[in-house]
Design a protein around this motif. Structure first.
Motif, PDB file in Angstrom:
ATOM      1  N   GLN A  54      67.244  53.219  25.385  1.00  0.00           N
ATOM      2  CA  GLN A  54      67.109  51.949  24.547  1.00  0.00           C
ATOM      3  C   GLN A  54      65.410  52.388  24.516  1.00  0.00           C
ATOM      4  N   MET A  55      64.752  52.910  25.321  1.00  0.00           N
ATOM      5  CA  MET A  55      63.263  53.096  25.187  1.00  0.00           C
ATOM      6  C   MET A  55      63.161  54.402  24.248  1.00  0.00           C
ATOM      7  N   HIS A  56      64.124  55.315  24.291  1.00  0.00           N
ATOM      8  CA  HIS A  56      63.791  56.143  23.014  1.00  0.00           C
ATOM      9  C   HIS A  56      63.994  55.689  21.645  1.00  0.00           C
ATOM     10  N   ALA A  57      64.822  54.758  21.500  1.00  0.00           N
ATOM     11  CA  ALA A  57      65.078  54.074  20.426  1.00  0.00           C
ATOM     12  C   ALA A  57      63.773  53.211  19.871  1.00  0.00           C
ATOM     13  N   THR A  58      63.129  52.411  21.087  1.00  0.00           N
ATOM     14  CA  THR A  58      61.963  51.823  20.474  1.00  0.00           C
ATOM     15  C   THR A  58      60.923  52.619  20.231  1.00  0.00           C
ATOM     16  N   TYR A  59      60.670  53.747  21.064  1.00  0.00           N
ATOM     17  CA  TYR A  59      59.401  54.474  20.567  1.00  0.00           C
ATOM     18  C   TYR A  59      59.865  55.209  18.995  1.00  0.00           C
ATOM     19  N   GLU A  60      61.183  55.746  18.778  1.00  0.00           N
ATOM     20  CA  GLU A  60      61.313  56.283  17.526  1.00  0.00           C
ATOM     21  C   GLU A  60      60.919  55.331  16.563  1.00  0.00           C
ATOM     22  N   THR A  86      53.482  56.122  26.822  1.00  0.00           N
ATOM     23  CA  THR A  86      52.099  56.370  26.580  1.00  0.00           C
ATOM     24  C   THR A  86      52.071  57.462  25.462  1.00  0.00           C
ATOM     25  N   LEU A  87      52.887  58.359  25.491  1.00  0.00           N
ATOM     26  CA  LEU A  87      52.956  59.503  24.550  1.00  0.00           C
ATOM     27  C   LEU A  87      53.269  58.994  23.170  1.00  0.00           C
ATOM     28  N   ALA A  88      54.256  57.963  23.073  1.00  0.00           N
ATOM     29  CA  ALA A  88      54.489  57.129  21.700  1.00  0.00           C
ATOM     30  C   ALA A  88      53.145  56.558  21.365  1.00  0.00           C
ATOM     31  N   ALA A  89      52.701  56.016  22.059  1.00  0.00           N
ATOM     32  CA  ALA A  89      51.265  55.210  21.727  1.00  0.00           C
ATOM     33  C   ALA A  89      50.414  56.204  21.028  1.00  0.00           C
ATOM     34  N   LEU A  90      50.302  57.102  21.743  1.00  0.00           N
ATOM     35  CA  LEU A  90      49.172  58.369  21.354  1.00  0.00           C
ATOM     36  C   LEU A  90      49.672  58.862  19.991  1.00  0.00           C
ATOM     37  N   ARG A  91      50.930  58.882  19.696  1.00  0.00           N
ATOM     38  CA  ARG A  91      51.413  59.532  18.314  1.00  0.00           C
ATOM     39  C   ARG A  91      51.312  58.489  17.533  1.00  0.00           C
TER      40      ARG A  91
END
Length: 207
Positions: A54-60, A86-91
């Motif tokens: 679920q988290m991976h889908a959200t970040y993608e 955090t990594l997703a937000a930075l991206r």
């Protein structure tokens, strides 16, 4: 087999049966507890796997929205926690900056609950954006207490942006002291110190 041996075996059997009767509840409870532990462990593993998906889908989703230029792409990450978030937000923030949306990038970085190990990276990236958008005073507050070279350099940038050249030189000198002599960023920091009216001394000399 001798009679005494038979009696001993009978006596031992009785003792075993008596022990089983006395400890039946304990044995059953132990078995049930063991089954509960096994079931609980399997449930926890499946739960974590589901959460991870679920988290991976959200970040993608957030990254796709940012790349597509969708408004408020960072809102998808608001309140999210952990290293992946955090990594997703930075991206996402990087994509937003490249698209000329610095204010949205600031909101993205402010919205995520950064992983403690990555918090310094988020703080420094956010400070860079604040300085670039004429919010140097906010950046100074954010960087209060920073002692590593990157944080000190950013404090120097913020002080310089607010016209405090002498204080900026002090921070740049501290940053140089904390920086390895062979660091690739050393030359950039030396140029900043010179632009602020400072003198670049030999690393072996006291500043």
């Amino acid at each position: 087999m001798a009679i005494d041996d038979l009696l001993d075996e009978h006596e031992q059997g009785e003792r075993v049966r008596n022990w089983l009767r006395s400890n039946a509840l304990t044995l059953v409870g132990g078995v049930l507890l063991g089954l509960a532990v096994i079931y609980g462990w399997r449930w926890w593993g499946e739960h974590r796997l589901t959460q991870s998906h679920q988290m991976h889908a959200t970040y993608e989703q957030a990254i796709r929205q940012a790349e597509a230029g969708t408004a408020d792409a960072g809102a998808v990450l608001a309140g999210q926690q952990g290293a992946y978030a955090t990594l997703a937000a930075l991206r996402v923030a990087k994509i937003q900056v490249e698209a000329g949306k610095a204010d949205e990038a600031i909101a993205t970085l402010r919205g995520v609950e950064a992983d403690p190990t990555l918090q310094p990276v988020v703080t420094q990236r956010l400070a860079q954006l604040l300085i670039a958008t004429d919010k140097a005073d906010e950046a100074l507050k954010l960087l209060d207490g920073q002692t590593d070279s990157a944080g000190l350099e950013l404090r120097g940038d913020a002080l310089l942006a607010t016209g405090q050249r002498e204080q900026a030189r002090e921070e740049y000198n501290k940053a140089l002291t904390a920086l390895d002599v062979a660091a690739p960023s050393r030359r950039r920091l030396e140029l900043k110190l010179q632009d602020a009216g400072g003198r670049v001394s030999d690393p072996a000399e006291p500043t």
